[in-house]
Write a protein that holds these residues in place. Structure first.
Motif, PDB file in Angstrom:
ATOM      1  N   PHE A 205      22.459 -14.196 120.739  1.00 54.91           N
ATOM      2  CA  PHE A 205      22.782 -14.046 122.157  1.00 54.91           C
ATOM      3  C   PHE A 205      24.295 -13.962 122.354  1.00 54.91           C
ATOM      4  O   PHE A 205      24.815 -13.034 122.970  1.00 54.91           O
ATOM      5  N   TRP A 206      25.007 -14.933 121.777  1.00 51.98           N
ATOM      6  CA  TRP A 206      26.466 -14.955 121.973  1.00 51.98           C
ATOM      7  C   TRP A 206      27.141 -13.786 121.275  1.00 51.98           C
ATOM      8  O   TRP A 206      28.126 -13.237 121.768  1.00 51.98           O
TER       9      TRP A 206
ATOM     10  N   SER B 125      25.794 -10.883 120.954  1.00 50.10           N
ATOM     11  CA  SER B 125      25.524  -9.718 121.803  1.00 50.10           C
ATOM     12  C   SER B 125      26.498  -9.639 122.965  1.00 50.10           C
ATOM     13  O   SER B 125      26.984  -8.556 123.315  1.00 50.10           O
ATOM     14  N   VAL B 126      26.771 -10.794 123.581  1.00 53.62           N
ATOM     15  CA  VAL B 126      27.713 -10.824 124.701  1.00 53.62           C
ATOM     16  C   VAL B 126      29.088 -10.356 124.222  1.00 53.62           C
ATOM     17  O   VAL B 126      29.745  -9.510 124.858  1.00 53.62           O
TER      18      VAL B 126
ATOM     19  N   VAL C 164      19.459   2.789 131.589  1.00 52.79           N
ATOM     20  CA  VAL C 164      19.022   1.537 130.961  1.00 52.79           C
ATOM     21  C   VAL C 164      18.575   0.505 132.002  1.00 52.79           C
ATOM     22  O   VAL C 164      17.554  -0.171 131.817  1.00 52.79           O
TER      23      VAL C 164
ATOM     24  N   ALA D  37      14.797  -0.300 131.177  1.00 49.38           N
ATOM     25  CA  ALA D  37      14.593  -1.527 130.384  1.00 49.38           C
ATOM     26  C   ALA D  37      13.536  -2.451 131.005  1.00 49.38           C
ATOM     27  O   ALA D  37      12.608  -2.884 130.309  1.00 49.38           O
ATOM     28  N   PRO D  38      13.617  -2.754 132.312  1.00 48.68           N
ATOM     29  CA  PRO D  38      12.604  -3.660 132.887  1.00 48.68           C
ATOM     30  C   PRO D  38      11.204  -3.047 132.884  1.00 48.68           C
ATOM     31  O   PRO D  38      10.210  -3.769 132.986  1.00 48.68           O
TER      32      PRO D  38
ATOM     33  N   LEU E 242      10.266  -3.339 128.826  1.00 51.44           N
ATOM     34  CA  LEU E 242      10.362  -4.672 128.210  1.00 51.44           C
ATOM     35  C   LEU E 242       9.917  -5.715 129.222  1.00 51.44           C
ATOM     36  O   LEU E 242      10.265  -5.640 130.398  1.00 51.44           O
TER      37      LEU E 242
ATOM     38  N   PRO F 271      14.392  -9.386 128.516  1.00 52.19           N
ATOM     39  CA  PRO F 271      15.432  -8.952 127.570  1.00 52.19           C
ATOM     40  C   PRO F 271      15.121  -9.478 126.173  1.00 52.19           C
ATOM     41  O   PRO F 271      14.434 -10.496 126.030  1.00 52.19           O
ATOM     42  N   LEU F 272      15.641  -8.798 125.148  1.00 49.63           N
ATOM     43  CA  LEU F 272      15.269  -9.150 123.776  1.00 49.63           C
ATOM     44  C   LEU F 272      15.696 -10.570 123.399  1.00 49.63           C
ATOM     45  O   LEU F 272      15.059 -11.211 122.579  1.00 49.63           O
ATOM     46  N   LEU F 273      16.783 -11.069 124.024  1.00 48.19           N
ATOM     47  CA  LEU F 273      17.303 -12.379 123.609  1.00 48.19           C
ATOM     48  C   LEU F 273      17.358 -13.390 124.753  1.00 48.19           C
ATOM     49  O   LEU F 273      18.068 -14.388 124.672  1.00 48.19           O
ATOM     50  N   ALA F 274      16.668 -13.125 125.850  1.00 46.37           N
ATOM     51  CA  ALA F 274      16.705 -14.050 126.987  1.00 46.37           C
ATOM     52  C   ALA F 274      15.397 -13.983 127.751  1.00 46.37           C
ATOM     53  O   ALA F 274      14.510 -13.197 127.411  1.00 46.37           O
TER      54      ALA F 274
ATOM     55  N   GLN G  98      14.857 -13.552 131.265  1.00 46.25           N
ATOM     56  CA  GLN G  98      14.625 -12.609 132.359  1.00 46.25           C
ATOM     57  C   GLN G  98      15.822 -11.712 132.625  1.00 46.25           C
ATOM     58  O   GLN G  98      16.951 -12.037 132.272  1.00 46.25           O
ATOM     59  N   PHE G  99      15.528 -10.558 133.235  1.00 46.98           N
ATOM     60  CA  PHE G  99      16.581  -9.648 133.645  1.00 46.98           C
ATOM     61  C   PHE G  99      17.235 -10.176 134.915  1.00 46.98           C
ATOM     62  O   PHE G  99      16.549 -10.526 135.872  1.00 46.98           O
ATOM     63  N   GLY G 100      18.547 -10.227 134.921  1.00 44.26           N
ATOM     64  CA  GLY G 100      19.255 -10.711 136.091  1.00 44.26           C
ATOM     65  C   GLY G 100      19.446  -9.603 137.109  1.00 44.26           C
ATOM     66  O   GLY G 100      19.227  -8.425 136.826  1.00 44.26           O
TER      67      GLY G 100
END
Lengths: 157, 139
Positions: free
Chosen positions: B6-7, B9-10, B57, B61-62, B65, B68-71, B73-75
């Motif tokens: 996650f980190w 990716s950020v 995207v 994406a929503p 998927l 999200p792949l590493l979290a 929910q989508f914000g």
């Protein structure tokens, strides 16, 4: 008008750069679900220094870590580019007072309206948010008027 | 492991963003001002390229998927009211038109050695403080 009049410095680097920015924001969203606007970090960092309740609202405190890591990435990305391109750093010739006054008003405005060129511009428009689209039109028009006014009055660079 | 990814990716996303701002020369306020004065319309290509790709995207994406792949929910982007957004946009436009620096390039420019942008960055921090301190509305 031909392309050379509209884009005297070429178009490739603009398009490639824009796509790289989009790739960063897209990857952030697909992998982490985070919306990568850049202005919120300017409020969020104050949660480290100020006791004011405003800077301790959930949305700022909970996001400050990733926003700082994201900002660190921006610095690293630019540093990598400088290294790879092998060019000398380009230092801006804009006078300090212009950067200070413009920066202050832009920082205030971006936080007052919750978004800047990346927040409303890229993320908001990509979310098909009408208010963001309006915001982008407004700040583009106002910025164009301001810059042309300063230029015609011969103020600053 | 997921946390680490996650980190990473950020950070990677930020690096791409910073590369893009540098490649497109948006970390040079002179280039931004040359757009605002209609001398070079490149900024529109940058904004268009970035927004176009992100639009695809953000919309797809929503749909493909569940999350999200590493979290979890989508914000969504937090929004102000229409009135505050427009007042903010007018002020942001004035400031941006004066200095040619927006919040992202003020940060990225430092990595490319454009150190006077630190003045703009500190001024933006101050502007954000004044907004939160005295003009926060009912928050």
């Amino acid at each position: 008008m031909d392309l050379n009049t509209l884009f005297p410095n070429g178009i490739a680097h603009y398009l490639v750069g824009g796509l790289l920015i989009g790739l960063g924001v897209s990857l952030l969203y697909a992998l982490t679900g985070l919306v990568g606007g850049m202005s919120t970090v300017y409020s969020a960092v104050w949660s480290f220094f100020s006791k004011l309740p405003f800077f301790h609202q959930d949305s700022l405190v909970r996001s400050r870590q990733w926003r700082l890591v994201f900002a660190l990435g921006l610095i690293l990305g630019a540093a990598i580019w400088l290294r790879l391109s092998g060019s000398e750093p380009v230092i801006t010739q804009i006078p300090w007072w212009q950067l200070a006054i413009g920066g202050f008003i832009a920082g205030f405005g971006a936080r007052f309206g919750n978004g800047c060129t990346s927040g409303h511009g890229i993320c908001g428009m990509a979310s098909l948010n009408l208010i963001s689209v309006l915001a982008v039109i407004v700040f583009l028009v106002v910025a164009i008027i301001t810059a042309q006014l300063f230029a015609s009055l011969g103020i600053g660079v | 492991m997921k946390k680490l990814l996650f980190w990473f990716s950020v950070l990677l996303s930020g690096i791409l963003f910073g590369l893009g701002l540098s490649v497109s020369t948006m970390i040079q306020p002179e280039v931004v001002l040359s757009f605002l004065r209609f001398e070079d319309f490149g900024l529109l290509l940058v904004l268009g390229g970035a927004t176009g790709l992100t639009l695809v995207v953000y919309q797809l994406a929503p749909r493909f998927l569940d999350r999200p792949l590493l979290a979890d929910q989508f914000g969504t982007k937090p929004m102000e009211t229409l009135k505050r957004t427009l007042i903010g946009a007018i002020l942001f436009g004035i400031g941006w038109g004066i200095c040619g620096v927006c919040p992202g390039p003020a940060i990225a420019g430092l990595g490319a050695g454009n150190w006077p942008l630190l003045i703009a960055l500190l001024a933006m921090l101050l502007g954000a403080y004044v907004q939160g301190r005295w003009f926060a509305g009912n928050k």
